[in-house]
Write an enzyme that holds these catalytic residues in place. Sequence first.
Site, mmCIF file in Angstrom:
data_model
loop_
_atom_site.group_PDB
_atom_site.id
_atom_site.type_symbol
_atom_site.label_atom_id
_atom_site.label_comp_id
_atom_site.label_asym_id
_atom_site.label_seq_id
_atom_site.Cartn_x
_atom_site.Cartn_y
_atom_site.Cartn_z
ATOM 1 N N GLY A 1 -3.153 28.265 5.704
ATOM 2 C CA GLY A 1 -3.690 29.233 4.758
ATOM 3 C C GLY A 1 -3.036 30.586 4.942
ATOM 4 O O GLY A 1 -2.447 30.867 5.997
ATOM 5 N N CYS B 1 -1.510 24.788 11.417
ATOM 6 C CA CYS B 1 -1.188 26.210 11.246
ATOM 7 C C CYS B 1 -2.470 27.042 11.284
ATOM 8 O O CYS B 1 -3.077 27.177 12.335
ATOM 9 C CB CYS B 1 -0.390 26.436 9.956
ATOM 10 N N TYR B 2 -2.924 27.596 10.153
ATOM 11 C CA TYR B 2 -4.181 28.343 10.139
ATOM 12 C C TYR B 2 -5.311 27.480 10.690
ATOM 13 O O TYR B 2 -6.188 27.965 11.422
ATOM 14 C CB TYR B 2 -4.504 28.794 8.712
ATOM 15 N N HIS C 1 4.092 22.597 10.467
ATOM 16 C CA HIS C 1 3.637 21.895 9.268
ATOM 17 C C HIS C 1 4.195 20.476 9.209
ATOM 18 O O HIS C 1 5.302 20.255 8.708
ATOM 19 C CB HIS C 1 4.065 22.670 8.015
ATOM 20 N N SER D 1 -0.590 9.992 -26.352
ATOM 21 C CA SER D 1 0.556 10.789 -26.793
ATOM 22 C C SER D 1 1.879 10.062 -26.594
ATOM 23 O O SER D 1 2.913 10.546 -27.028
ATOM 24 C CB SER D 1 0.589 12.101 -26.004
ATOM 25 N N GLY D 2 1.838 8.911 -25.926
ATOM 26 C CA GLY D 2 3.078 8.231 -25.584
ATOM 27 C C GLY D 2 3.542 8.552 -24.175
ATOM 28 O O GLY D 2 4.461 7.931 -23.653
ATOM 29 N N GLY D 3 2.886 9.542 -23.533
ATOM 30 C CA GLY D 3 3.212 9.876 -22.159
ATOM 31 C C GLY D 3 2.664 8.839 -21.198
ATOM 32 O O GLY D 3 1.794 8.031 -21.551
ATOM 33 N N ASP E 1 0.670 9.075 -18.553
ATOM 34 C CA ASP E 1 -0.739 9.178 -18.157
ATOM 35 C C ASP E 1 -1.657 8.537 -19.196
ATOM 36 O O ASP E 1 -2.503 7.696 -18.868
ATOM 37 C CB ASP E 1 -1.147 10.639 -17.954
ATOM 38 N N SER E 2 -1.502 8.938 -20.461
ATOM 39 C CA SER E 2 -2.383 8.401 -21.499
ATOM 40 C C SER E 2 -2.109 6.924 -21.747
ATOM 41 O O SER E 2 -3.037 6.161 -22.041
ATOM 42 C CB SER E 2 -2.229 9.197 -22.798
ATOM 43 N N THR E 3 -0.854 6.498 -21.597
ATOM 44 C CA THR E 3 -0.519 5.083 -21.809
ATOM 45 C C THR E 3 -1.136 4.204 -20.726
ATOM 46 O O THR E 3 -1.724 3.155 -21.010
ATOM 47 C CB THR E 3 1.007 4.886 -21.839
ATOM 48 N N ARG F 1 -2.070 27.469 -27.894
ATOM 49 C CA ARG F 1 -2.734 26.348 -27.225
ATOM 50 C C ARG F 1 -4.158 26.160 -27.755
ATOM 51 O O ARG F 1 -4.602 25.034 -27.981
ATOM 52 C CB ARG F 1 -2.765 26.577 -25.710
ATOM 53 N N LYS G 1 1.068 11.743 -9.829
ATOM 54 C CA LYS G 1 1.913 11.165 -10.874
ATOM 55 C C LYS G 1 2.663 9.920 -10.407
ATOM 56 O O LYS G 1 2.729 8.916 -11.134
ATOM 57 C CB LYS G 1 2.917 12.220 -11.367
ATOM 58 N N ASP H 1 35.667 29.558 -38.623
ATOM 59 C CA ASP H 1 36.203 30.924 -38.758
ATOM 60 C C ASP H 1 35.118 31.941 -39.033
ATOM 61 O O ASP H 1 35.416 33.097 -39.346
ATOM 62 C CB ASP H 1 37.245 30.961 -39.892
ATOM 63 N N GLU I 1 6.697 24.147 -17.778
ATOM 64 C CA GLU I 1 6.779 24.435 -19.205
ATOM 65 C C GLU I 1 7.053 25.920 -19.427
ATOM 66 O O GLU I 1 6.840 26.747 -18.534
ATOM 67 C CB GLU I 1 5.482 24.025 -19.911
#
Length: 539
Positions: free
Chosen positions: A65, A92-93, A185, A240-242, A244-246, A313, A395, A476, A537
């Site tokens: 931290g 660490c912390y 770490h 959406s075709g991504g 995750d949703s698929t 958004r 992911k 030109d 993004e």
Amino acid sequence: MAEIMEAEAPHNTFDTILVLDFGSQTSHLILRRLRSLKVYAEMLPCTIKLADLPFKPKGIVLSGGPSSVYDQGAPHVDPAVFELGVPILGICYGCQELAWIINSENVARGQVREYGHADVIIHNTGDNHVSRLFAGLGETMHAYMSHFDKIVKLPEGFVVVASTKNSEYAAIAHQTKPIYGVQFHPELEHTPRGSEILRNFSVDICGAQAGWVMKDFIQKEIIRIRRLVGDRAQVLGAVSGGVDSTVAAKLMKEAIGDRFHAILVDNGVMRLNECEQVKETLERHLGINLTVVDGADLFLGRLKGVTEPEKKRKIIGGTFIDLFEKEALRIERDAKDTPNAGPIEWFLQGTLYPDVIESVSYRGPSATIKTHHNVGGLPDTLKLKLIEPLREMFKDEVRKFGEELGIHRDLVMRHPFPGPGIAIRILGEVTPERVAIARAADHIFISEIKAAGVYDEMSQAYVAISQDRAVGVQGDARVYGYIAILRAVKTLDFMSAEPYEFDFGLLKRISTRIVNEVEGIARVTYDITSKPPGTIEME
């Protein structure tokens, strides 16, 4: 329903290591390392009260931290953690927290900052108990340090098990209890043998079973979904075709069949030929019950004249809900006299664990970086309960999950695409002309990296369009066109990312094609900003 969801949560099915987050930027990497060892891990803020914990972990990790343990207002763990009777590892912390709790004089500011590579000397104490954390690692190891504060006095009851040139107490262990601390770490790749330390802790010391396997999780999740949804209720889900949703949609199809209704809203800011491809994939190849709603004109009409990213958004999110609500009512009405008759009670959402982490981190709810994020919920007008089958996954785990479900690798490895679509890749106003430009340029970019065989080497790639224009020469004549911004990154979990290192010849070829073939673009640039400080993004 809440009782079913909690009873069948992964932490009640799989041996779980609990990571208590003190605000480190690398806390999530502790989870990633543990899960790569097939040990399930979850993260909660360090301030959680043990009385509120709905499960008993096999072990606890105290993360790093940015604070100093001796500062007023610094975060501290619930003392009940030490009465739980499970092994504890402070990093660490977290290591300094172990020492500070025993005596506040044990931790102080160091004389020399220790950032980066360090050689760790492992002490052979001859005591199997205190040496278990470093078992099998030999006498020395490379590690990554990132601290100024340090332990200056050995806490009572502890012994030194490793040191560096600047840290006399680089690793400590309690003489009789399974409590360990390391100043470096082990979760970072810069500590090459860090996974071995985490394995020694989670598997050998905590006794956690390495059972976090996607194939097993699929069957458990299908059973959980069936119990949760029941025999008659229907589920809606946006696709959406991504990936995750698929993957989420395919899982729901496996669990409840045609009582799951996938809805694809064409918002006018999808990629080139996106809706046709999604329809082909989900309906024909995966057998998913799909409805396509054409809302392009409505979305683009509402976006006219809007330039502020957050407002874009919100408009897209609000318009999506307007169309979604209408479609939900139609689906329920049309199903009235069919075998699928039943109330629509659930909404499928592709929340992933990085979204969850962002909401539970010790830093508290993040400042508004963006809306249309997956964690959160639905408007009050849409009276549906959320179901989030991918909520505990990163992911890369979702991709493995998808492959186990039989989804083709090309689809599983597809790069993510944001809910607001190309609208947040067009800086400034979103117009039909600029959407067409962005689509054409993005199509060339993705086609070229696929042809070069490097698509799978990057995690996300796209073209953004600047609102600024620049002068160019074509033939030109002098032209005045937009600037195309290429963006390609590599990441494991999308919480941090590095720019992809292109072959320069490939970049030149991509740039030449975009300028020559896409009317309205005069120049091409490549964005090499990491995350952080940038985001993946543009908006």
